[in-house]
Each structure stands twice: as C-alpha cells, then as structure tokens.
Design a protein around this motif. Structure first.
Motif, PDB file in Angstrom:
ATOM      1  N   LEU A 255      10.099  63.458 -52.385  1.00  0.00           N
ATOM      2  CA  LEU A 255      10.285  64.946 -52.884  1.00  0.00           C
ATOM      3  C   LEU A 255       9.070  64.973 -53.666  1.00  0.00           C
ATOM      4  O   LEU A 255       8.365  66.133 -53.651  1.00  0.00           O
ATOM      5  N   ALA A 256       8.666  64.047 -54.788  1.00  0.00           N
ATOM      6  CA  ALA A 256       7.394  64.383 -55.368  1.00  0.00           C
ATOM      7  C   ALA A 256       6.036  64.495 -54.462  1.00  0.00           C
ATOM      8  O   ALA A 256       5.102  65.474 -54.730  1.00  0.00           O
ATOM      9  N   TYR A 257       6.091  63.710 -53.340  1.00  0.00           N
ATOM     10  CA  TYR A 257       5.090  63.956 -52.438  1.00  0.00           C
ATOM     11  C   TYR A 257       4.717  65.211 -51.963  1.00  0.00           C
ATOM     12  O   TYR A 257       3.842  65.949 -51.830  1.00  0.00           O
TER      13      TYR A 257
ATOM     14  N   ALA B  42      17.218  69.822 -53.263  1.00  0.00           N
ATOM     15  CA  ALA B  42      17.262  68.286 -52.944  1.00  0.00           C
ATOM     16  C   ALA B  42      17.323  67.622 -54.292  1.00  0.00           C
ATOM     17  O   ALA B  42      18.071  66.683 -54.458  1.00  0.00           O
ATOM     18  N   GLU B  43      16.392  67.980 -55.266  1.00  0.00           N
ATOM     19  CA  GLU B  43      16.483  67.206 -56.489  1.00  0.00           C
ATOM     20  C   GLU B  43      17.795  67.320 -57.381  1.00  0.00           C
ATOM     21  O   GLU B  43      18.283  66.547 -57.752  1.00  0.00           O
TER      22      GLU B  43
ATOM     23  N   LEU C 196      17.307  65.819 -45.447  1.00  0.00           N
ATOM     24  CA  LEU C 196      17.259  67.213 -44.582  1.00  0.00           C
ATOM     25  C   LEU C 196      16.343  68.137 -45.468  1.00  0.00           C
ATOM     26  O   LEU C 196      15.490  68.914 -44.971  1.00  0.00           O
ATOM     27  N   CYS C 197      16.843  68.308 -46.662  1.00  0.00           N
ATOM     28  CA  CYS C 197      16.143  69.362 -47.701  1.00  0.00           C
ATOM     29  C   CYS C 197      14.543  69.000 -47.898  1.00  0.00           C
ATOM     30  O   CYS C 197      14.111  69.758 -47.388  1.00  0.00           O
ATOM     31  N   ILE C 198      14.291  67.731 -47.713  1.00  0.00           N
ATOM     32  CA  ILE C 198      12.890  67.270 -48.283  1.00  0.00           C
ATOM     33  C   ILE C 198      12.326  67.589 -46.787  1.00  0.00           C
ATOM     34  O   ILE C 198      11.123  67.956 -46.635  1.00  0.00           O
ATOM     35  N   TYR C 199      12.494  67.053 -45.673  1.00  0.00           N
ATOM     36  CA  TYR C 199      12.068  67.289 -44.320  1.00  0.00           C
ATOM     37  C   TYR C 199      11.820  69.041 -44.174  1.00  0.00           C
ATOM     38  O   TYR C 199      10.902  69.190 -43.551  1.00  0.00           O
TER      39      TYR C 199
END
Length: 622
Positions: free
Chosen positions: A484-486, A464-465, A440-443
């Motif tokens: 996450l890197a993307y 997120a990380e 959810l953090c990433i989105y």
C-alpha cells in the motif's frame, strides 16, 4: 505454467478460405476497384459472407495484405493501436517499428504520435498495402473511431483500408464519397443471386434441388447466405424436401429458431453436447474443448430437448476426442471457422455461437453454464492464459476464483506489460468485493494510478488501509501495508509531492517481506527514480547501483533494465554522456536477443540511446 503472448496472434491471420467457394467475380472486381483508393466499406447484417468475401478478394488482389479481426476489447486505445501495428508488421516487417516502440515506452506517446509514425513508415516504403479491419461493428469507442479517421485522412496513396462491418461506422464517409474515394458494398450487393444460390446449394452443399426450389429458397432468404446454409444443412437427410421448402417461411427470428433445432437435432448426442458446451468459448482448441466437455469425467446433459436419441453415451462405445469432433464439425460445415492454417484454433460463426449459447442456457440453466465456464477458467489458468481464465471465472460469477487469479498473477502480468487487461477485469468485480479484500483494493488502486486516475487510486488505498488496520494481526498485514505504501508513493509522486513520495517509499521498504523480490525490486527502482526527481543525485546513485547489482543476480530483466536506464539518465543530466551511453549499452546486453518478451525494456533502452545521440547532435542516428 506457459507464459501468454500479449497479443492473440490468430487475430492477425487471414481467415482460411475453402477452395469450393462460390465464385463471385462481380464483387471481387468491385473490391479490386476499391483497392485503388483509401477505403472499401462492406456493410451488411450477420451471415452475408463479408469475411469470406474479403478474405478471398485480398488473397487474389496481388497486394501485401494485413488483417485484423476486431473484438469488443479493442475499444481500448492502446490495445487497438498495438494490434493495428502488429497487423501491418505481419504484412511488412519494416513498417511500425517506431510506432511499436512508442507504444511500449515507459511514458506512452499520445495516439496521434503513434499513428503519425506509422503513416510515415507506410509512406516511406513506397509499396502498395491493404489493411482489413473485420467485425468493425464491435468498435464503439469514439477515440478508436478518431484514430481510424486520422489514418484515413492522412494515409499515403499506396495504402488501402477495407472495413467489414454490420453497421456504418462513424467515420467521415460523406467527405470520402464526395471525393470519390470510397467503394461501398451493401446487403443488396452481397446476397446470393439465383445462379449463385443454385451453385451453393447444389455444388457446395451437395443437394439436388430443381430450379423452382432454388428460386423459392433464394426469395425467402433474400439471398442471405447463412439462412441458405442452415436450410441446406436441414435438408441434407430429409426425404420430404419439397414440404420443407414449402414450409420454410416466417420472420428471421422464427426461421433461425427452427433451423437451429433442425440442424442440431440431426446430429448425434455427442456432437450436440460438444457444440452447445463449447459455445461458451471465444476460441476453441482440442485440449481446451476436452476440459470443458469433461471427456475424462461425468458430463452435463445439454442436448436439444425432445431429441429422440438418449443423452448418455452407449455403454462400451468409444468417446470421441475433441480433435476428431472438431475435424468432423469442420467437414460438416457446422459454422466452424479455422483461425490458423494448422487447424489448431477455431471459432464458431458469431451468429451460430449466439444461437448455441441461447440454447445452452435453456438446456443447462445458469448453474450448468457456470460450471462450464469454471472448467474453461481452470484450463486457461493451467496453460498460462490468465486473462482468458479471468474472463471465464467472471462469466461464472466465481468471485473467489477471479480474486485468486488476480492476486496470484497480478505482479507477473504487470511485469509483462499487461496492465490494460488486468485493469479491465479488476474493474468488473463488484465494489463490495473489492472493498472487502485489501489486496484487490491495492491492485485496483495500482491500475488506476498507472492510468493517471489518482483520485480513484487514493480512494481505494484509503479503503484498503482501513481494512488492514482493523485486522492488523492478519499474517500478511505488514506485507499489505508495504505494498500500500509503495502504491501510495507512486500516486504521491505523480501529484508532484516528491519528498513525501520518498518518505512513503522508504516506509514501504520497511514492511515488504524479503521474499517478495518483485515488489522489493519495484520499490527500490521507484525510490531511486524519486531521488532523481528530487535532484538528490547522491542518494539516487547508490540506490540505482544496488538495484542493478541485485537485479542481475536475480535475473530480473525488466527491473534491472529500468534501473540501468535511470542510472544512464542520471549520468546524462550531469553531462557524463559517454558514461550514460555505456550504461545503456550494458542494459541492452541484459535483454535476451532471441526472446519476444521484454519489448518494453528494449524500447526503454532505445529511447535512452536516442536521447544521448540527440545530445551529441547525431540526429540521423537518433
């Protein structure tokens, strides 16, 4: 699973008007007069028949008429403009093509550019056109008000705007009044006169009231049409009508409470249950209603407390279907509004829905209402309307269901260009829940990055990380690190550090599983674009070529077109305009001709064609 249309098309349909409506020539003449100028404003509280009056008037005005039923989500600029363009295209398909392309372009144009294109189209057609914005009181966004004001200020003389609202909008009304460019109707105008009330009560509602009774009801409701309708429904099967009329008094609130109980208590338990349970829905259709009321299983109670009729079906009696109940409710004038000519989708009158929901809350309590929202969420999820599924799951405070719906559908909805809707619902989740769920953090970070909110995106990526690193042995930890890197690569590129963005994108490719094709494609296209921005054409070309080749093999239309357009730009900056044009030609062949999907991809190609034509100085073709 069916795919959802980006727009709810029923918002663009002229509401159905019944043939037995009370004729209101005095008001229709005023609206007809207003349609000679830029603005007709109809302002009155709920229940004064604004929508019905306007629909009837524009139907008989002889002009092409566009209709847009507004809701609270239309406060987002891009959503409002998308519906505005779509509404006008319903009336004239030649209007708004350029505006639609600007809205779906990769680099979205500012609202003023979209409106300018739209206004120029309206001017060039030369024909008269009316546009109705219904329920404008739901708009509270200053940006949307500015867009409407811009449209009013610059529209051609052949364009006529009609606004129906419960309160005066913050538009330049004083200036329009001073110029004599607006016609306004208020509650005092819209209320039924005594002859109109008599025709409504006796002709439309089938009562046999004497003139004195009509006068009393008209005076006590002050001509308020919804109040008269609820009074008429309560009197239909009463023997003591004079006593009812004599006691019909009090403030609006008490009258409404009383009539709500009277109207519903006169219906069977099945109808009561149906009305109350389905009041949670913004739009109703029979299969959805079946799912919510639980026709195939046990039911919640949910009738009016104190009803003399038992709340359980009589053993052996047939259970009516939602379709038959909807037909009955419409015939009985129980505040059901058809949204299309086929009688597939309906909605309740807004005021009636509010009252039903209040009664439902008292009857079932928060947990019971939440169970109904969960059923609605399940139906919408199974039928491809993911945003509505998330809405109902959110209303049920079912965070796990919301999270699951977002995680399962996020990337597909991004590929369909539904970022605005996804951002709206992810933003409703609690901060604690989002921070505890790396996906959810990433989105959410992706959504913020999409709208240029880079600090918010960085903060979420950091959260997120931390969570991923603390649970690095989790099965999907590497996949999350890749995603996450993307996203961080996109954020970094937007900040201007292209070389660091390339490093992050290369890292993302190492982590993303081979089975995650959508993200593999996204990452590859993004990497090619970042190489292009860095001026590293030697690396950009092979990456983009591979993206096109693998995208064609996988049938990934949006990714393949994006890579093709990027390759065409690469040719263009090197002066290879014929190769650039041919690449755009190849890209357009990838988009299904008859499909209504991939409009953003089609727009991207058309913008590319225009760039090449401009370089060739073929400005007319561009």
């Amino acid at each position: 699973m069916q795919k959802a249309d980006t727009l709810v098309r029923t918002k663009l349909h002229l509401p159905f008007t019944r043939p037995e409506l009370v004729p209101r020539p005095r008001l229709q003449e005023q609206i007809a007069h207003g349609l000679r100028g830029p603005l007709t404003l109809i302002t009155a509280p709920a229940g004064f028949g604004k929508t019905t009056l306007v629909a009837s008037a524009v139907t008989g005005c002889g002009l092409p008429a566009a209709w847009l039923s507004l809701d609270k989500d239309d406060n987002r600029e891009e959503r409002f403009l998308s519906y505005l363009v779509a509404a006008l295209q319903e009336a004239d398909h030649t209007v708004g093509r350029g505006a639609a392309q600007l809205l779906t372009a990769a680099l979205q144009a500012p609202p003023e550019a979209v409106l300018t294109s739209l206004i120029n189209d309206l001017d060039s057609t030369g024909g008269e056109m009316a546009l109705v914005l219904d329920d404008y009181q739901l708009i509270n966004s200053p940006a949307v008000h500015e867009e409407v004001a811009f449209l009013l200020e610059h529209c051609p003389k052949t364009f006529h705007l009609v606004i129906a609202t419960r309160s005066d909008p913050p538009l330049p009304l004083a200036r329009l009044r001073a110029r004599g460019q607006t016609v306004e109707l208020r509650a005092a105008d819209l209320g039924f006169t005594e002859p109109e009330a008599a025709q409504f009560l006796n002709g439309v509602m089938g009562l046999r009231l004497d003139a004195g009774s009509v006068t009393v009801l008209k005076e006590r409701t002050e001509g308020w049409i919804a109040g008269l309708q609820m009074a008429a429904l309560s009197m239909r099967h009463r023997e003591d009508v004079p006593r009812f009329i004599e006691g019909f008094s009090g403030t609006n609130r008490y009258i409404l409470d009383y009539l709500l109980e009277e109207v519903l208590a006169g219906q069977s338990p099945e109808i009561q249950r149906f009305l109350l349970h389905t009041s949670i829905l913004e739009r109703l259709t029979a299969p959805l209603c079946d799912a919510v009321i639980g026709n195939q299983g046990t039911r919640e109670s949910g009738t009016i407390p104190g009803s003399p009729i038992p709340d359980t079906p009589i053993p052996g009696s047939p259970i009516p279907t939602s379709q038959s109940i909807l037909e009955y409710v419409e015939r009985a004038n129980l505040f059901l509004v058809p949204l299309d000519d086929e009688r597939t989708w309906y909605r309740y009158h807004h005021l009636f829905a509010d009252l039903l929901r209040a009664q439902l809350q008292r009857s079932l309590g928060a947990q019971g209402v939440a169970r109904l929202h969960v059923r609605a969420a399940e139906w919408h999820a199974q039928n491809g309307s993911v945003l509505e599924a998330i809405h109902h799951a959110s209303a049920a405070a079912d965070d796990e269901r919301v999270e699951h719906l977002i995680e399962q559908n996020y990337m597909e909805m991004v590929s369909r260009g539904e970022m605005s809707g996804m951002r709206l619902w992810t933003g409703k989740l609690s901060k604690e829940l989002v921070h505890s769920r790396p996906w959810l953090c990433i989105y959410e970070a992706y959504s913020h990055a999409w709208f240029g909110e880079l600090d918010e995106a960085d903060s979420l990526l950091g959260e997120a990380e931390k969570r991923i690193r603390s649970e690095i042995s989790a099965p999907d930890a590497h996949s999350m690190l890749g995603h996450l890197a993307y996203v961080r690569s996109r954020v970094t590129a937007m900040r201007g550090d292209i070389h660091r963005a390339i490093e992050l994108c290369l890292t993302a490719r190492e982590y993303i599983p081979a089975g995650n094709l959508a993200l593999q494609f996204d990452t590859r296209v993004t990497l090619g674009y970042e190489y292009f921005l860095a001026g590293d054409y030697a690396n950009a070309g092979p990456i983009l070529y591979e993206s096109i080749r693998s995208g064609i093999t996988a049938g990934a239309v949006i990714h393949t077109v994006a890579a093709s357009c990027m390759m065409a730009r690469l040719y263009g900056v090197q002066g290879l305009l014929h190769e650039s044009y041919d690449t755009y030609q190849s890209a357009v062949q990838l988009i299904p001709e008859a499909s209504g999907e991939h409009l953003d991809a089609r727009a991207l190609v058309k913008v590319g064609f225009a760039d090449v034509l401009c370089e060739w100085n073929d400005l007319d073709a561009a």
